[in-house]
Motif scaffolding. Sequence first.
Motif, PDB file in Angstrom:
ATOM      1  N   ASN A 163     -50.013  39.485 -70.819  1.00 17.68           N
ATOM      2  CA  ASN A 163     -50.618  39.086 -71.961  1.00 17.68           C
ATOM      3  C   ASN A 163     -49.665  40.017 -73.196  1.00 17.68           C
ATOM      4  N   SER A 164     -48.849  40.598 -72.949  1.00 17.33           N
ATOM      5  CA  SER A 164     -48.089  41.491 -74.112  1.00 17.33           C
ATOM      6  C   SER A 164     -46.894  40.482 -74.506  1.00 17.33           C
ATOM      7  N   GLY A 165     -46.286  40.747 -75.546  1.00 21.16           N
ATOM      8  CA  GLY A 165     -45.179  40.215 -76.100  1.00 21.16           C
ATOM      9  C   GLY A 165     -45.546  38.759 -76.631  1.00 21.16           C
ATOM     10  N   GLU A 166     -44.537  37.750 -76.446  1.00 22.98           N
ATOM     11  CA  GLU A 166     -44.647  36.463 -76.806  1.00 22.98           C
ATOM     12  C   GLU A 166     -45.494  35.680 -75.986  1.00 22.98           C
ATOM     13  N   THR A 167     -46.655  35.104 -76.270  1.00 18.37           N
ATOM     14  CA  THR A 167     -47.333  34.345 -75.173  1.00 18.37           C
ATOM     15  C   THR A 167     -47.669  33.005 -75.696  1.00 18.37           C
ATOM     16  N   TRP A 168     -48.106  32.185 -75.071  1.00 17.51           N
ATOM     17  CA  TRP A 168     -48.624  30.964 -75.557  1.00 17.51           C
ATOM     18  C   TRP A 168     -49.592  30.304 -74.502  1.00 17.51           C
ATOM     19  N   THR A 169     -50.510  29.239 -75.089  1.00 22.85           N
ATOM     20  CA  THR A 169     -51.082  28.476 -74.155  1.00 22.85           C
ATOM     21  C   THR A 169     -50.849  27.193 -73.988  1.00 22.85           C
ATOM     22  N   ILE A 170     -50.768  26.728 -72.854  1.00 17.68           N
ATOM     23  CA  ILE A 170     -50.379  25.240 -72.544  1.00 17.68           C
ATOM     24  C   ILE A 170     -51.690  24.592 -72.379  1.00 17.68           C
ATOM     25  N   GLY A 171     -51.900  23.515 -73.153  1.00 18.95           N
ATOM     26  CA  GLY A 171     -53.115  22.794 -73.518  1.00 18.95           C
ATOM     27  C   GLY A 171     -52.927  21.277 -72.412  1.00 18.95           C
TER      28      GLY A 171
ATOM     29  N   CYS B  56     -52.152  47.925 -67.091  1.00 14.43           N
ATOM     30  CA  CYS B  56     -52.305  47.157 -65.857  1.00 14.43           C
ATOM     31  C   CYS B  56     -51.429  45.936 -65.951  1.00 14.43           C
ATOM     32  N   MET B  57     -51.525  45.203 -65.032  1.00 16.30           N
ATOM     33  CA  MET B  57     -50.608  43.841 -64.815  1.00 16.30           C
ATOM     34  C   MET B  57     -51.381  42.845 -65.969  1.00 16.30           C
ATOM     35  N   ASP B  58     -52.430  42.853 -66.357  1.00 14.99           N
ATOM     36  CA  ASP B  58     -53.091  41.891 -67.095  1.00 14.99           C
ATOM     37  C   ASP B  58     -52.511  42.275 -68.625  1.00 14.99           C
ATOM     38  N   ASP B  59     -52.267  43.698 -68.854  1.00 13.51           N
ATOM     39  CA  ASP B  59     -51.577  43.954 -70.247  1.00 13.51           C
ATOM     40  C   ASP B  59     -50.173  43.592 -70.133  1.00 13.51           C
ATOM     41  N   LEU B  60     -49.666  43.800 -69.281  1.00 11.78           N
ATOM     42  CA  LEU B  60     -48.307  43.276 -69.212  1.00 11.78           C
ATOM     43  C   LEU B  60     -48.061  41.812 -69.196  1.00 11.78           C
TER      44      LEU B  60
END
Length: 339
Positions: free
Chosen positions: A331-339, A325-329
Amino acid sequence: MKYTMADFKSDQEVKWCPGCGDHAILNAVQKAMPQIASDTDTPHSMFTVISGIGCSSRFPYYMKTYGFHGIHGRANAIATGVKVANPELSVLVATGDGDSLAIGGNHFIHAVRRNIDLNVVLFNNEIYGLTKGQYSPTSKLGKITKTSPYGTVEHPFNPGELVIGAHGTFFARSVDAEVALTTDCIVKAAEHRGMSVVEVLQNCVIFNDKTHAAFAADKATRAEHTITLKHGEKMLFGADRKKGLVLDGLQLKVVTVGENGITLDDILTHDAHEPNPILHNMLAGMKYPDYPVALGVIRSVDEPSYDREVARQVEEVKAQSPIKCMDDLLNSGETWTIG
């Protein structure tokens, strides 16, 4: 639901010249549609007609189905997109010898090569009718037209040889006046899984009248100068069905049963399902007056169709992919969180 011919007739006035062979082809298609719906269990809502430009390309307006009137030479490209997007649709392409064999030639041969499950009805009047009488890719050598005032110097295409040469899996031929035969060819084409081409030898009464008359003028002429091929039956023709075809070395030869020791056993039996295209190509290429012109289903072989192979491939990739699904896409690969 049981459909009738009326279910496939639109309320639009048919605007072809009186006497044009297109009227007969329209009649044949509208007769074929209810049978196709019944034989293939296809509901009315799943039929669509695609066309390019030319007299034949008015076709979608006269059919009570979904349709698309495209641009010159692009009918097969548009139909390819339609079929791949929805493989369950029954897609008929109405096109002419100019539309598909000249400007649209590239799209045509590659649709054939890919074996896309389209049902192409190719109107062949050997002329450009809509643009008022220029020679086409199927015009006879030496034909005098508005664009060849001293006669053409080009050898014409034979659509059957072109289809078979592009690894086509289905080719049939009919004559506009033979409505029952045209109907039968279109039904068989629709039942075929893959690209089908039904060439209809059609008369343009204004710009190329009687172009097929030498062998197709009337029933008596057609009996003597055409051969209607049927799978599993002897290749016989003539008013008394005494003439037939045999192989003489690497060539076809016309013989008469009862003469020179020829018996019925010597006559070739038509095998439309033979994978080797050599004999089919020879039959499609027969020309009057040396041979009878071949009508009916000349070639019909089973091969995987492009649209269903693409659909199968997509499903296989989806089944193996971790992305569902779109959420899987996201959240796949290189992800990061902006603080």
